[in-house]
Each structure stands twice: as structure tokens, then as C-alpha cells.
Motif scaffolding. Structure first.
Motif, PDB file in Angstrom:
ATOM      1  N   ARG A   1       8.684  -6.485 -16.087  1.00  0.00           N
ATOM      2  CA  ARG A   1       8.214  -5.803 -14.890  1.00  0.00           C
ATOM      3  C   ARG A   1       9.102  -4.597 -14.581  1.00  0.00           C
ATOM      4  N   ARG A   2      10.424  -4.737 -14.805  1.00  0.00           N
ATOM      5  CA  ARG A   2      11.316  -3.599 -14.580  1.00  0.00           C
ATOM      6  C   ARG A   2      10.976  -2.454 -15.541  1.00  0.00           C
ATOM      7  N   ILE A   3      10.745  -2.791 -16.787  1.00  0.00           N
ATOM      8  CA  ILE A   3      10.364  -1.761 -17.767  1.00  0.00           C
ATOM      9  C   ILE A   3       9.045  -1.109 -17.355  1.00  0.00           C
ATOM     10  N   SER A   4       8.109  -1.929 -16.931  1.00  0.00           N
ATOM     11  CA  SER A   4       6.801  -1.419 -16.517  1.00  0.00           C
ATOM     12  C   SER A   4       6.925  -0.494 -15.318  1.00  0.00           C
ATOM     13  N   ASN A   5       7.647  -0.936 -14.298  1.00  0.00           N
ATOM     14  CA  ASN A   5       7.818  -0.102 -13.102  1.00  0.00           C
ATOM     15  C   ASN A   5       8.548   1.202 -13.416  1.00  0.00           C
ATOM     16  N   ALA A   6       9.582   1.129 -14.288  1.00  0.00           N
ATOM     17  CA  ALA A   6      10.340   2.330 -14.642  1.00  0.00           C
ATOM     18  C   ALA A   6       9.441   3.343 -15.353  1.00  0.00           C
ATOM     19  N   LEU A   7       8.630   2.869 -16.312  1.00  0.00           N
ATOM     20  CA  LEU A   7       7.735   3.774 -17.016  1.00  0.00           C
ATOM     21  C   LEU A   7       6.666   4.332 -16.079  1.00  0.00           C
ATOM     22  N   MET A   8       6.201   3.517 -15.142  1.00  0.00           N
ATOM     23  CA  MET A   8       5.223   4.029 -14.163  1.00  0.00           C
ATOM     24  C   MET A   8       5.842   5.134 -13.314  1.00  0.00           C
ATOM     25  N   ALA A   9       7.127   4.996 -13.004  1.00  0.00           N
ATOM     26  CA  ALA A   9       7.778   5.956 -12.117  1.00  0.00           C
ATOM     27  C   ALA A   9       8.083   7.276 -12.811  1.00  0.00           C
TER      28      ALA A   9
ATOM     29  N   ARG B   1       0.863  -1.164   0.000  1.00  0.00           N
ATOM     30  CA  ARG B   1       0.000   0.000   0.000  1.00  0.00           C
ATOM     31  C   ARG B   1       0.909   1.228   0.000  1.00  0.00           C
ATOM     32  N   ASN B   2       0.971   1.862  -1.140  1.00  0.00           N
ATOM     33  CA  ASN B   2       1.870   3.009  -1.313  1.00  0.00           C
ATOM     34  C   ASN B   2       1.078   4.291  -1.199  1.00  0.00           C
ATOM     35  N   TRP B   3       1.410   5.090  -0.194  1.00  0.00           N
ATOM     36  CA  TRP B   3       0.734   6.371  -0.017  1.00  0.00           C
ATOM     37  C   TRP B   3       1.446   7.412  -0.883  1.00  0.00           C
ATOM     38  N   ALA B   4       0.949   7.610  -2.099  1.00  0.00           N
ATOM     39  CA  ALA B   4       1.605   8.495  -3.070  1.00  0.00           C
ATOM     40  C   ALA B   4       0.676   9.635  -3.467  1.00  0.00           C
ATOM     41  N   GLN B   5       1.288  10.774  -3.708  1.00  0.00           N
ATOM     42  CA  GLN B   5       0.529  11.952  -4.146  1.00  0.00           C
ATOM     43  C   GLN B   5       0.341  11.883  -5.656  1.00  0.00           C
ATOM     44  N   LEU B   6      -0.655  11.180  -6.090  1.00  0.00           N
ATOM     45  CA  LEU B   6      -0.933  11.067  -7.510  1.00  0.00           C
ATOM     46  C   LEU B   6      -2.298  11.657  -7.805  1.00  0.00           C
ATOM     47  N   SER B   7      -2.329  12.551  -8.802  1.00  0.00           N
ATOM     48  CA  SER B   7      -3.607  13.092  -9.235  1.00  0.00           C
ATOM     49  C   SER B   7      -4.314  12.044 -10.082  1.00  0.00           C
TER      50      SER B   7
ATOM     51  N   MET C   1      11.775  16.395   0.289  1.00  0.00           N
ATOM     52  CA  MET C   1      12.799  17.071  -0.502  1.00  0.00           C
ATOM     53  C   MET C   1      14.040  16.202  -0.628  1.00  0.00           C
ATOM     54  N   LYS C   2      14.466  15.597   0.472  1.00  0.00           N
ATOM     55  CA  LYS C   2      15.645  14.742   0.445  1.00  0.00           C
ATOM     56  C   LYS C   2      15.434  13.545  -0.471  1.00  0.00           C
ATOM     57  N   GLU C   3      14.210  12.949  -0.394  1.00  0.00           N
ATOM     58  CA  GLU C   3      13.946  11.788  -1.231  1.00  0.00           C
ATOM     59  C   GLU C   3      13.889  12.180  -2.706  1.00  0.00           C
ATOM     60  N   ALA C   4      13.354  13.365  -2.999  1.00  0.00           N
ATOM     61  CA  ALA C   4      13.296  13.824  -4.398  1.00  0.00           C
ATOM     62  C   ALA C   4      14.698  14.013  -4.957  1.00  0.00           C
ATOM     63  N   LEU C   5      15.598  14.601  -4.156  1.00  0.00           N
ATOM     64  CA  LEU C   5      16.973  14.787  -4.607  1.00  0.00           C
ATOM     65  C   LEU C   5      17.688  13.451  -4.746  1.00  0.00           C
ATOM     66  N   ALA C   6      17.436  12.534  -3.784  1.00  0.00           N
ATOM     67  CA  ALA C   6      18.085  11.233  -3.860  1.00  0.00           C
ATOM     68  C   ALA C   6      17.605  10.451  -5.074  1.00  0.00           C
ATOM     69  N   THR C   7      16.319  10.604  -5.413  1.00  0.00           N
ATOM     70  CA  THR C   7      15.746   9.851  -6.526  1.00  0.00           C
ATOM     71  C   THR C   7      16.090  10.464  -7.879  1.00  0.00           C
TER      72      THR C   7
ATOM     73  N   VAL D   1       5.450  12.628  -5.300  1.00  0.00           N
ATOM     74  CA  VAL D   1       5.154  11.213  -5.081  1.00  0.00           C
ATOM     75  C   VAL D   1       5.904  10.660  -3.880  1.00  0.00           C
ATOM     76  N   SER D   2       6.579  11.546  -3.134  1.00  0.00           N
ATOM     77  CA  SER D   2       7.286  11.115  -1.933  1.00  0.00           C
ATOM     78  C   SER D   2       6.387  11.320  -0.718  1.00  0.00           C
ATOM     79  N   SER D   3       6.726  10.637   0.377  1.00  0.00           N
ATOM     80  CA  SER D   3       5.939  10.745   1.600  1.00  0.00           C
ATOM     81  C   SER D   3       6.821  11.242   2.728  1.00  0.00           C
ATOM     82  N   GLY D   4       6.192  11.667   3.810  1.00  0.00           N
ATOM     83  CA  GLY D   4       6.911  12.206   4.950  1.00  0.00           C
ATOM     84  C   GLY D   4       6.687  13.706   5.046  1.00  0.00           C
ATOM     85  N   ASP D   5       7.477  14.346   5.934  1.00  0.00           N
ATOM     86  CA  ASP D   5       7.338  15.796   6.008  1.00  0.00           C
ATOM     87  C   ASP D   5       8.068  16.428   4.815  1.00  0.00           C
ATOM     88  N   LYS D   6       7.997  17.746   4.693  1.00  0.00           N
ATOM     89  CA  LYS D   6       8.533  18.415   3.509  1.00  0.00           C
ATOM     90  C   LYS D   6      10.040  18.244   3.380  1.00  0.00           C
TER      91      LYS D   6
END
Length: 1282
Positions: A717-725, A343-349, A1196-1202, A1187-1192
């Protein structure tokens, strides 16, 4: 071109018939000086050159017969009763004076005062009171007058000069005194000029006249002092152009004396600042203060909150440690993730969710059918490439920079159709070399240099160009005002363009003489029968010091044609190419051998050099692409290891990706070529680089996304997950870029519009190929690596065990850049003090960009566009250094109603009885402030010259035979045979009479019928000594006679000149000033008037280039915002992206100001392109944050890491390595507009995308909006972990 024919000298032959010169201070002995007595009477002989000489007869005045009396009264109304002239003397007076009348007839007061000087001298019954014969000469057996004293009061002399000093001779844009007074500065100089005794065979008086103010009291004489008329006189008043001091003229609003300056604030001493700079500085201080205050308040409140929560937190922490080991908890958590649905809590419109699901399913399908996807997608684009068979490049500047609907284009079309196309210009500049680097160049006017110029001219005259088997010479194509000789602008015209005349005319001294008398001496008139203004043939002088000139300017006006009528344009181009080759091969060495500089240009030079420039940097561009390709191949692959690099490298994949990029460009060009849209040099040079730069980003992001997946998963599945991301963010960025370019298709400027269309389609095709063909290629490449096949040679399979490789792949370690982003970059940006500094710095940077952007000047220096080794580089430098006159400008009047009932004639003209605010008077008034109006002199006026030409006073001009047909002046055939050296009254034309008497005209204006009948006569009349006002040559192309019988002249023009224009801003400002002027006059006169100059069409874009740029940028940024809003369904996220892009563009404008990069079509294209590229720097980070979770801070750290490493390596470095190579380009335009601007864009994009944006998101990012999404796969992607 055409100009006055005779000299004052000739004009003063009047005197030669009547008087003489002398320098005797006392009257002759035995001569009676009394009222009613003559000092000279009748003709007693002639000089060897035919000039008539008066008799020194001191006899009583004679009563004339009624016919002679009426003749004298018609010309000299102040003389009544007895006279001191015979009919022969009067006829000679009339013949000679008619040569001067056309120059001053436009001002009745000046004309009357001028005629009184000679009427009193010739026929006054009291002649002996102010004329004293001081010298007598024997001609055969008769005594003749050899010199006289002529006493005239200073009051009369001053009145005469004041009434004539500002009178203009329209066809030459010069003062009348330049022709009939040698440019006299006061009446004494004028009298001195008129009193000179002419040498044999030289125009002028046959005896000397000494003008004196007062005679001796004992002589019984008194000075001539008839009443003078002021040019402002009610009955004989002149126009404002000829009499600016008139009360009616001085009451009009004077033009501004200085240009408007921007708002400035003055502080202590000389310290001052622009108002906008000061306002932005205050705004910055306020914003930073508010931000710091808010940050400190928030920090203090957080600390208090943290202090109150500390006991509870400590207790919870202690309990946790005593019951569960953290490391073990993490292990258990991972096991739960691996064995239960995620169960992924993601900010997806909603849109992003649909896109993610689509890309997930699509990725599986592509992985299963890579061959079908690759072949079908490439086939579609190859089909588009078939259109390349119709590929054409547009190089004509008027088709590149001027839209069909532009005002300048329409005005040029109107001018070319109704009047005549502006002539083509071929030019040579021969200049001396300064003795020292900062020294003054020596004068060019030497015998050796003039003879060199003759040698150069001989080679130009002998030049023949081959056009379709026929030989074309300059004589075949040059402009010939009177149909005979070329209107070449060269000081050689002072010798009639003939070397044999050099010694005969007097060599260098003759040239210097012509500098002062070019309008009045027949020997100084050009071979094409017009005067040559020294300022058009010389350069490098100040004021009127022509002797100091350091350059010869030689201009060859060549006929132009509308739509290449009769192949005239092609013939001219053929000759121009031969002319340039001659200048390079022969003329340049000739000049260098004399230690002179030599520059040259032709009408087609710029177009030809631009074609050459387009191929000058092909190698540089190719190297740039190769460097980018090498970097792509390196960054797509794994870190090189000696035992596995040939398997893990991605060279073949990188090459395939680059080929797909180029294929998308070819597909775009092919599609538009198929529908008939021509390409441009900008497209050929910029779009491949642009699409490669944009496409590389997506390639890197896609490959890195696949590589981040768990290797235990199946490839599909790797191709699918990469395109989803990354699929949604790639789609978002690409759609934003496509729309940003597509909006440019609505711009009227063809170069920008076509670029935007080609770029939008190229980016769209590139995006489609990336999500189809390139994904299929990724599948093939990963299958190759897993099957242990060699990169670049996939047919070769290694037998080496790859257990070690598989192990490393299965437990892939994060790269150095990824670890830096996660462990160093993100933590540093998370510190609150760093955030404060970053926000304050970037706010300051943006406000500084706004302030600096106001300093950007519109324009495009021609030297930048041309190759650095172009011969035009030196030519344009010399044009700025030497030219002392600007380009001609025509004020064109549409639908002029010349009927008697209309007032438009007086609204246009500038002679007597014309309106004080008429067009010609306003132009004359504007020329008084050239620093504001950019108008150098009053305009040449065909309407003024026509009204003068038909005037009864100009009795030598408009004449008719007894049968009513046109009778030319007495010095033209058939009145005068071409083989006659002197012409007088002939039998053929003895019965010719003036076209009109005063009674035939209404207020000196012709009726509708008279105007209609005599205008063609005027335009076909040749100018000559007896009538310099003939319109042929000067005004042949100034009036459109088509349909003029309907009392409407569809088009007519009035020519003047701009001041010298040395900078791009001068051209822009002169055009703006001319348009503002014509708009004001049009409103005032309720007539349609517009200015036209040959350069207007190319500089119109700069009048509203800022408007064009801002509208383009606003629409492009707005389109990005709309796309982001639709896809993310988050107004705040879209607004943040918009803010960052706007800041990047603003800062880029600031960099342009600092680097002195001008605003033009190239920079506008780059700015619009920058919007598309800037999207890449912020969309991916913003999407990763969403699409990251946690506080801001955590998000931010996860966005930069990703995504931080991908943005830096795949976007920043990829573009950087390609841009740096452009810095070595030979063409200055690449260095300035591509290297400097692209480098600034990449650095600004990097700083905003990886420094400002993460900080801003961590402080003001959108609040999380959780949507629960259950995943079906049991081994989730690493990128999807919370």
C-alpha cells in the motif's frame, strides 16, 4: 603553384642588345644628333657571359628589306621607313621582349607603351636625337657600347607608368610591375631599375642606361615622346582589373568601405548604449511600474475588504473558541479521517486521474512480484546491450559537424570530384623569443637560424615512415606542381633547398635581395621553378618589412585523395605520425638549444589530439560519478544513527540505481550501434552524466515518497500510494525530457542529431527502469530494513532489538530541510513585499539575459577543445601571432559555356574587352576593401592567362610546328636541350609559328573549335622564361576537362586568398562575405558560382547556429508544453512551466555571454539538454501545487513542504556535487562547456524552481478545479491529506 620565370632584368636584356648605359650629361664630341641618324647600329661583340653588345656607329638610318620591314611593323608599328637596327638586332629584341609580353599583354595600352620604349631605342630612324653613347669599351678589336643616355619626356614616362601600374599577372595574384619593374612606385624607379647594368652571369642589361628627361639645348637633341595610350583608351583599353580608374569601371558601385554596425544610442559625452539594451531597460521600467502599481492597488483593496469583514470574523472566532477546543477539534478530525472513507478534493485532470489509478494498481502488483519485474526489465535492456559488439566512435570532424545535405558538404564533394581535393598541410613555425615580456622579438633572419633551418630540413627529408612494410618519405607524398620537386614553402627555396648554395648565393644578403626580387631573379626562384612569396615563409612582420620577421614558417603541402584513392591518405597519415614524433623528439630540442620557440602541426594532428582528449578526463568523470553516488546513498537513507545506520542507510539501493542509469545508457548506445549509428565523444562524455543527473532526481523522489507514507500501512500500500502521488509528475517530467531531446533528431548537424537520439532513448530507458526495476529494488530494500538486514550485506541479519528503530519509523519526524521549507522558506516567500522583489528581480534577470545573449559569438576555439598539454596549443597561438596571409579561397564556376555564341567568357575574364562587372573584375574590386570582403588580392585566372597565351602578341607561347602539333617555347625541349646553358633559335623549332594571327580571332577571342583545341595545350604547357603563362602546375587542377568537348566546362576555379583570420568570428564572417559576394555575382551574371575554402565545411554551422539553437530550443520547449498540456489538461499550468523553462534558458544564455562561452554544437547540445533538466525544477513543484487545496498561498506552502526538500536535495544538490568535480578537469572544454554551463544551469534552476516559481504560482497560479475522488483504504497517505 607556378609563377613567372624571368626577370625584368632578363626582359631588359632587350636593351642590352640595343643600348648601353652612361652617365654623361653632354653628348659625345663629333657625334651628329639629327633626324635620320643612328646612335648605335649592328652588333660588334659580346661579353664573356654571352650578352651581345651594340656598335657605337653614328650612321644614317638604313632602309630595310620588305621582310625585315614587315617584321618590325608587326612588333613596332610606330617605326616606318628607314631603321637603325639590323635583322640580328631586331631578332634579339623580339626574343628578349617576348619574356615580358606575357606579364602585360592583358592590357593592350600598357603593352604598346612598354614596347615603344624598346622599339624606339632599338630601331627608330631618329635614334641619335634621344640616344647619346656616353661610354665605349673594347671587345677584342671592336669598340662596343658600354653606357648610354636615353632621353624620354616625363609625360611619356608618366603615361607609361599609369597605363601599367595596376596590370595584374594572374597566376601569381601580383602586379605585373612586381615582375618587370621590381615593384616600382613611379616611372623614375621603373626607369632606374631597367637601366641597371647587370653583373657577369646575372640577368639584365650588358651596359648601363641613364634615363633623362631633357638634353642640353646646345646638343641639338630632343627627348623621345611618342604618343602614350591610356589604359582607358577606347581602342587599346584594358579591363577594370587592370585599369580601375577607367570611366566604365569607376561608374560601377563601389563596395562598402566599412562593416555594418549594430544600432547604438549616444547620450551625454561618450556614454552610449545598444538600442536593444535601451529598449529592454525601458520595457523593464514599464513592466515593474505596472507590476508595482497593480500590487499596491491589490494590497489596498484587500486591506479594505479585510477591514469590512473584521467584525463578523471576530464574532465567529469568539463563538468557536467558546464551544470547541481547537486541538480537540483537530483530534476529532483525524479520527474521522481514519474511520471513514476519504474524500480528497484534488486538482486532477482526467489524464492525471487515469495515471494515478494506473500507478496505484501497478504499485501493488510490483510490490507483490518484485523479482519478476526486476528480472524482466533488466533483461530487456541487457538484450539491447548486445548491440555494443558493433560499437564504433566517429572522430572525423567532417562527419561530426557537417550534415550530408549541407551546402558546404555538397560544394566540397563537387570540388573534390571535379577539380582536386585540397592538399594536406604539414607546418613548422620557428620563432625568436622576445627579450622582455612585452618587448619586441628580435629578427629571425640570421645565419645561425638559417643553418638551423637547413638542419631541420635535412631531418625532415630523411624521415621515413613504415606503411604496410614500405617506407614512405616526404618526396613520396608531397605536392609537386611540375612533377619533380616538392612545393615546400620555406625561405630555403631561395637557395634551391640546397645547403651548399648558401655561401655561393650570398647567404643572408641573398635572402634579403630575394625579398624584393623573388618574382624576377632566376636565382630567387624556388626548386619547384616558381617564385616564393616571403609572406608565406615568414611571420611576425608588419607591412612588407620582411627583414623584421621574427618567425620562419615552413609548410609542406601534401597530396590529398578522394576516398583514400590508392591508399594515398593512409600513407600520408603514416608519415604525419612519424613527422610529429620527430618534431617532439628531435626538432623541438634543437630549437630550444638555440633559444627559439618551435611549434608544429600536421593534417591529422587535430583528430589525433581529440582522440587523446577523450581519455584525458576519465578519472575526473569517474570521481564526479562517485561523488554523486555517495550523495545519493546518503540522501536516500535516514539521518545516520550510530546504532542503526547499517540498517537504515541506502548505499546498496543507491548503487543499484546508479547501475540502472548506466545500464540505460549502454542500452541506448547498444541499440543505435546495432543499427549502424556511430557514437561520438560528446555522447560518451555527456550522456552518462546527463542521464545520471536526470535519473537521480526520480530516484530521490520515489524513495522520499515511499518514506513519507504511514509506516503502519502494508508495504504494497505504501508503494501504491507513493506511485499515485509522484508517478504522474515523474511521467510528465520524463516524457517532457524525452521529447525535448527527441526533437534534436531532426537537426542536420550530425553531432547534435546523434546526441539527441542517444539521449532521448537513454532517458526513456532510464525512466522505464526507474518505474520498474528501481521500484522493485525499493521493495527489496524496505523488506531488508524491516527484516533488520545489514545494508550492502543483506545476507547478514542483526539480532539487535529494533523496537526503538520501529518506533522512530512509525513516528518519523520531518527532516531539517523539510522543516526549513515549511517553516522558513515558504512563509518568507508568502510576504507580499518579498513577492514584489522576487518578481521584479527575475523579470530584470530575464531581460538582462536577452540583452546579453546578443553578445554571444558563434564559434569554438580550437585551443579549448584540445588538451591543455597538447603541442597544438602553442601552434595555434603562433599561427595567430605570426601568419600574415589567410587560407586560399576558390571561386568555382559551374557549367561554363565557352562557345563563340556564349558571352560567358567575357563575363569571367578580366583582360581587355572583358565585361567591367565580370567575375574576375568583381573579385579584384572586392580586394580593394579587404576589411569587408576578407579577400586579400585579385584572383589567379586561368581564363585570362589562356587568352593571353593564345594571343598573337605572346608569340613565344602558343606555337605550332608545320604539321600543326604543339611547339614549346624556344627555351624548352626539344627546342632547347636540357644541357644547354643558353637557348636561342634552334633548328628544331625555327619553323614554329604562332597559333593564330589577329585575323584568325574574333575580337581577340578564339572560336569554339580553337578554344576546344588549344585549352589542353595550355594546361599542359610548362611555364618558362620565354613564356611564363604556361598553365601546367598553376592551373592543372583549375579546369575539369571531362566532357568539355560538349562546349561546357563543368567546373573551373579561380584562386585568391582570404585576409589573415585570427579569430573564430573572422572565419565565420569571411565565409559569409564570400558567399554573399558569390551570390551577388551569380545573380548579376546569371551563372552558378560558389566559393570554396577548406575550412568552410567546419564553419558553415556557425552561419546559422543561432537559427539552429533557437529552433531546437523552441521545439524542445514546445514539446514540453504539449506534454504538460495533455497530461494536466491545464493550459495555464502548462504555460507557467513553459515560462519558467524559457526564463532559465534565457538566463543561461546571459551567463554564457558573461563567461565568454561561444555558441557552437557543444553549447547547443547543452542548451537543449538544459530544457530537459529545467523541467525537473518546475514540474514537481507545479504538480504539487495543482494537487493541493486551499488558497494560493496555502497551496504554495504545501507544495514547498511536500516537494521543496526533494527538489533541493534530490535535484539541486545531487547535480551540484557532481558538477563541482568537473571544475578540476584537465581539459578546458570540460571546464568551460560542462562545469561552467552545468553549474549555471543548476543554480538558475534552483532559483527559478524554488524561489520564482512558488511566488509566481502564489500570485498567478491556476484556479482550483475540484474533482471528488473517494479512497477505499482506511489509512490514507499523509501526502494526500488536504
Amino acid at each position: 603553384m607556378r609563377i613567372p620565370w624571368l626577370l625584368l632584368v632578363s626582359t631588359l636584356q632587350i636593351l642590352l642588345t640595343l643600348c648601353g648605359v652612361g652617365a654623361q650629361s653632354s653628348p659625345s664630341k663629333g657625334v651628329k644628333h639629327a633626324a635620320g641618324y643612328c646612335a648605335m647600329y649592328n652588333i660588334c661583340g659580346a661579353r664573356a657571359d654571352g650578352k651581345l653588345l651594340n656598335c657605337p656607329f653614328n650612321t644614317p638610318a638604313v632602309k630595310p628589306d620588305d621582310l625585315l620591314s614587315s617584321k618590325i611593323q608587326s612588333l613596332c608599328p610606330t617605326i616606318t621607313g628607314n631603321v637603325c637596327c639590323t635583322e640580328t638586332q631586331f631578332d634579339t629584341l623580339r626574343t628578349q621582349v617576348q619574356q615580358a609580353i606575357p606579364f602585360v599583354v592583358s592590357c593592350p595600352a600598357c603593352l604598346r607603351n612598354f614596347l615603344n620604349v624598346f622599339c624606339e631605342l632599338t630601331c627608330s630612324p631618329d635614334q641619335s636625337l634621344f640616344i647619346n653613347v656616353t661610354s665605349v669599351a673594347k671587345v677584342k678589336i671592336n669598340s662596343t657600347v658600354d653606357a648610354i643616355e636615353y632621353y624620354i619626356t616625363d609625360a611619356f614616362g608618366q603615361g607609361l607608368y599609369q597605363s601599367c601600374k595596376d596590370v595584374k599577372f594572374g597566376s601569381s595574384n601580383s602586379r605585373a610591375l612586381e615582375f618587370i619593374g621590381a615593384g616600382a612606385k613611379d616611372f623614375k624607379e621603373w626607369f632606374a631599375f631597367m637601366g641597371q647594368k647587370a653583373a657577369p652571369d646575372v640577368p639584365g642589361s650588358p651596359y648601363a642606361i641613364n634615363f633623362l628627361p631633357t638634353p642640353l639645348e646646345s646638343s641639338g637633341m630632343r627627348p623621345m615622346n611618342v604618343s602614350t595610350y591610356s589604359c582607358a583608351d577606347n581602342s587599346l583599353g584594358c579591363s577594370c582589373g587592370d585599369c580601375p580608374s577607367a570611366p566604365a569601371c569607376s561608374s560601377t558601385v563601389a563596395p562598402p568601405t566599412q562593416r555594418k554596425h549594430s544600432c547604438n544610442l549616444r547620450f551625454v559625452g561618450s556614454l552610449q548604449a545598444k538600442c536593444v539594451d535601451f529598449s529592454l531597460a525601458i520595457l523593464y521600467i514599464v513592466l515593474v511600474s505596472l507590476f508595482l502599481g497593480g500590487g499596491l492597488f491589490h494590497r489596498i483593496r484587500e486591506k479594505k475588504k479585510s477591514f469590512r469583514m473584521r467584525p463578523l470574523s471576530t464574532a465567529e472566532a469568539g463563538g468557536g473558541q467558546s464551544s470547541v477546543n481547537p486541538q480537540k477539534a483537530d483530534t476529532v478530525h483525524m479520527q474521522m479521517l481514519q474511520n471513514t472513507p476519504q474524500r480528497n478534493w484534488a486538482q486532477l485532470s482526467t489524464v492525471q486521474g487515469y495515471m494515478a489509478n494506473f500507478y496505484g494498481n501497478y504499485g501493488v502488483w510490483v510490490a507483490r512480484h518484485p523479482t519478476l519485474v526486476l528480472c524482466s526489465s533488466v533483461s530487456v535492456v541487457l538484450l539491447l546491450c548486445i548491440g555494443l559488439v558493433r560499437f564504433k566512435v566517429e572522430t572525423r570532424p567532417d562527419k561530426l559537424w557537417v550534415g550530408p545535405g549541407s551546402r558546404a558538404f555538397e560544394e566540397k564533394q563537387f570540388f573534390d570530384i571535379h577539380l582536386a581535393p585540397f592538399y594536406r598541410i604539414e607546418q613548422l613555425i620557428l620563432a625568436t623569443v622576445p627579450n622582455s615580456p612585452n618587448g619586441k622579438a628580435p629578427p629571425i633572419l640570421t645565419e645561425e637560424n638559417i643553418k638551423l633551418l637547413f638542419d631541420i630540413q635535412k631531418k625532415v627529408d630523411g624521415l621515413r615512415a613504415n606503411y604496410s612494410g614500405s617506407m614512405v618519405s616526404l618526396t613520396n607524398i608531397c605536392m609537386k606542381p611540375l612533377g619533380e620537386d616538392c612545393a615546400t614553402q620555406s625561405i630555403l627555396q631561395y637557395f634551391k633547398m640546397k645547403p651548399e648554395n648558401y655561401d655561393e648565393f650570398g647567404g643572408v644578403d641573398h635572402v634579403k635581395y630575394c625579398f624584393e626580387h623573388y618574382t624576377s631573379t632566376d636565382s630567387c626562384l624556388s626548386a619547384f621553378k616558381g617564385p616564393l612569396d616571403p609572406s608565406t615563409a615568414l611571420g611576425g612582420f608588419s607591412g612588407n618589412n620582411f627583414d623584421e620577421a621574427s618567425a620562419f614558417l615552413v609548410t609542406y603541402p601534401v597530396d590529398n585523395a578522394v576516398d583514400n584513392e590508392g591508399n594515398r591518405t593512409e600513407k600520408a597519415v603514416a608519415w604525419e605520425k612519424a613527422f610529429i614524433q620527430l618534431a617532439k623528439d628531435e626538432l623541438l630540442p634543437m630549437a630550444k638549444s638555440k633559444n627559439l620557440t618551435f611549434s608544429f602541426s600536421s593534417e591529422s594532428s587535430i583528430e589525433e589530439e581529440l582522440k587523446r582528449e577523450s581519455t584525458a578526463d576519465i578519472i575526473t568523470i569517474a570521481i564526479s560519478y562517485l561523488v554523486m553516488f555517495a550523495y545519493i546513498s546518503l540522501t536516500l537513507g535516514d539521518p545516520p544513527r550510530l546504532n542503526s545506520f547499517y540498517i537504515t542507510s541506502k548505499v546498496l539501493l543507491g548503487l543499484s540505481g546508479v547501475l540502472l542509469v548506466m545500464l540505460s545508457v549502454l542500452g541506448s548506445v547498444g541499440f543505435f550501434s546495432a543499427i549502424g549509428v556511430k557514437s561520438t565523444l560528446i555522447i560518451m562524455e555527456v550522456i552518462p552524466f546527463l542521464v545520471l543527473a536526470v535519473g537521480v532526481d526520480n530516484m530521490c523522489i520515489l524513495v522520499h515518497a515511499v518514506k513519507r507514507q504511514e509506516q503502519e500501512l502494508p508495504l504494497e500500500r505504501r508503494i501504491s500510494n507513493a506511485l499515485m502521488a509522484v508517478g504522474p509528475s515523474i511521467t510528465l517530467a520524463s516524457l517532457a525530457e524525452i521529447l525535448a531531446f527527441a526533437v534534436g533528431a531532426f537537426i542536420r548537424m550530425p553531432a547534435v542529431r546523434v546526441f539527441s537520439m542517444f539521449a532521448a532513448l537513454a532517458v526513456l530507458l532510464d525512466f522505464l527502469l526507474q518505474v520498474t526495476a528501481f521500484v522493485a529494488l525499493i521493495v527489496f530494500d524496505f523488506l531488508r530494513a524491516e527484516d533488520k538486514r545489514v545494508d550492502c550485506f543483506p545476507c547478514i541479519k542483526t539480532s539487535q532489538s529494533s523496537d526503538g528503530v520501529d518506533k522512530r519509523v512509525s513516528h518519523r519526524k520531518a527532516g531539517l530541510l523539510t522543516r526549513y521549507m515549511k517553516e522558513v522558506h515558504a512563509p518568507v516567500l508568502s510576504h507580499w513585499a518579498v513577492k514584489i522583489v522576487v518578481i521584479a528581480f527575475f523579470i530584470g534577470l530575464a531581460l538582462a539575459g536577452i540583452a546579453l545573449s546578443t553578445r554571444i559569438e558563434p564559434g569554438l576555439e580550437q585551443q579549448i577543445v584540445l588538451p591543455q598539454d597538447s603541442y597544438l596549443q602553442g601552434y595555434f597561438n603562433n599561427v595567430s601571432a605570426y601568419l600574415r596571409i589567410g587560407p586560399p579561397v576558390y571561386f568555382v564556376v559551374k557549367n561554363y559555356n565557352y562557345s563563340s555564341e556564349s558571352v560567358q567568357t567575357n563575363q569571367l575574364c578580366s583582360i581587355s574587352q572583358c565585361d567591367s562587372n565580370s567575375l574576375l573584375n568583381e573579385i579584384s574590386r572586392a580586394s580593394l576593401t579587404p576589411e569587408v570582403s576578407y579577400i586579400a588580392k585579385p584572383a589567379a585566372s586561368w581564363i585570362d592567362d589562356f587568352l593571353v597565351w593564345i594571343s598573337p602578341e605572346a608569340f613565344g607561347c602558343c606555337r605550332k610546328f608545320t604539321n600543326g602539333t604543339f611547339c614549346p617555347p624556344d627555351d624548352q625541349p626539344p627546342c632547347c636541350s636540357p644541357d644547354q646553358t643558353t637557348c636561342g633559335l634552334s633548328e628544331v623549332c625555327k619553323d614554329c609559328t604562332t597559333c593564330f594571327r589577329h585575323a584568325d580571332l574574333s575580337n581577340d577571342r578564339p572560336s569554339t573549335k580553337q578554344f576546344k583545341e588549344k585549352l589542353p595545350w595550355f594546361l599542359n604547357a610548362l611555364p618558362s622564361a620565354d613564356c611564363a603563362k604556361g598553365g601546367r602546375g598553376a592551373y592543372s587542377d583549375s579546369v575539369d576537362l571531362q566532357g568539355y568537348e560538349s562546349e561546357i566546362i563543368q567546373a573551373s576555379s579561380f584562386r585568391t586568398y582570404h585576409t589573415p583570420l585570427n579569430k573564430q568570428s573572422d572565419y565565420v564572417n569571411s565565409m559569409r562575405a564570400a558567399r554573399d559576394f558569390s551570390s551577388k555575382v551569380s545573380r548579376s551574371l546569371k551563372m552558378e558560382i560558389f566559393p570554396y575554402s577548406v575550412f568552410y565545411m567546419f564553419f558553415e554551422q556557425y552561419l546559422d547556429i543561432w537559427k539552429t539553437a533557437l529552433i531546437n530550443l523552441s521545439i524542445a520547449i514546445g514539446a514540453v508544453f504539449v506534454v504538460c498540456l495533455v497530461i494536466t489538461c491545464s493550459f495555464w499550468s502548462s504555460a507557467i512551466i513553459l515560462l519558467v523553462i524559457a526564463m532559465i534558458i534565457i538566463d543561461l544564455l546571459g551567463v554564457m555571454a558573461v563567461l565568454h562561452i561561444q555558441l557552437n554544437a557543444l553549447s547547443v547540445v547543452n542548451l537543449v539538454m538544459s530544457v530537459g533538466i529545467a523541467v525537473e525544477f518546475c514540474v514537481h513543484i507545479t504538480h504539487a501545487f495543482s494537487v493541493s487545496s486551499g488558497d494560493k498561498n496555502q497551496r504554495m506552502k504545501e507544495a514547498l513542504a511536500t516537494m521543496g526538500a526533494s527538489v533541493f536535495s534530490g535535484i539541486t544538490l545531487t547535480k551540484l556535487v557532481g558538477v563541482i568535480v568537473l571544475g578540476f578537469a584537465r581539459s578546458e572544454v570540460f571546464v568551460v562547456y560542462y562545469f561552467k554551463m552545468y553549474l549555471a544551469l543548476v543554480l538558475l534552476g534552483f532559483l527559478h524552481g524554488l524561489v520564482f516559481l512558488p511566488v509566481f504560482l502564489s500570485m498567478f497560479g491556476p484556479a482550483p478545479r475540484h474533482v471528488e475522488v473517494e479512497r477505499q483504504d482506511h489509512r490514507p497517505s499523509v501526502s494526500s491529506l488536504p
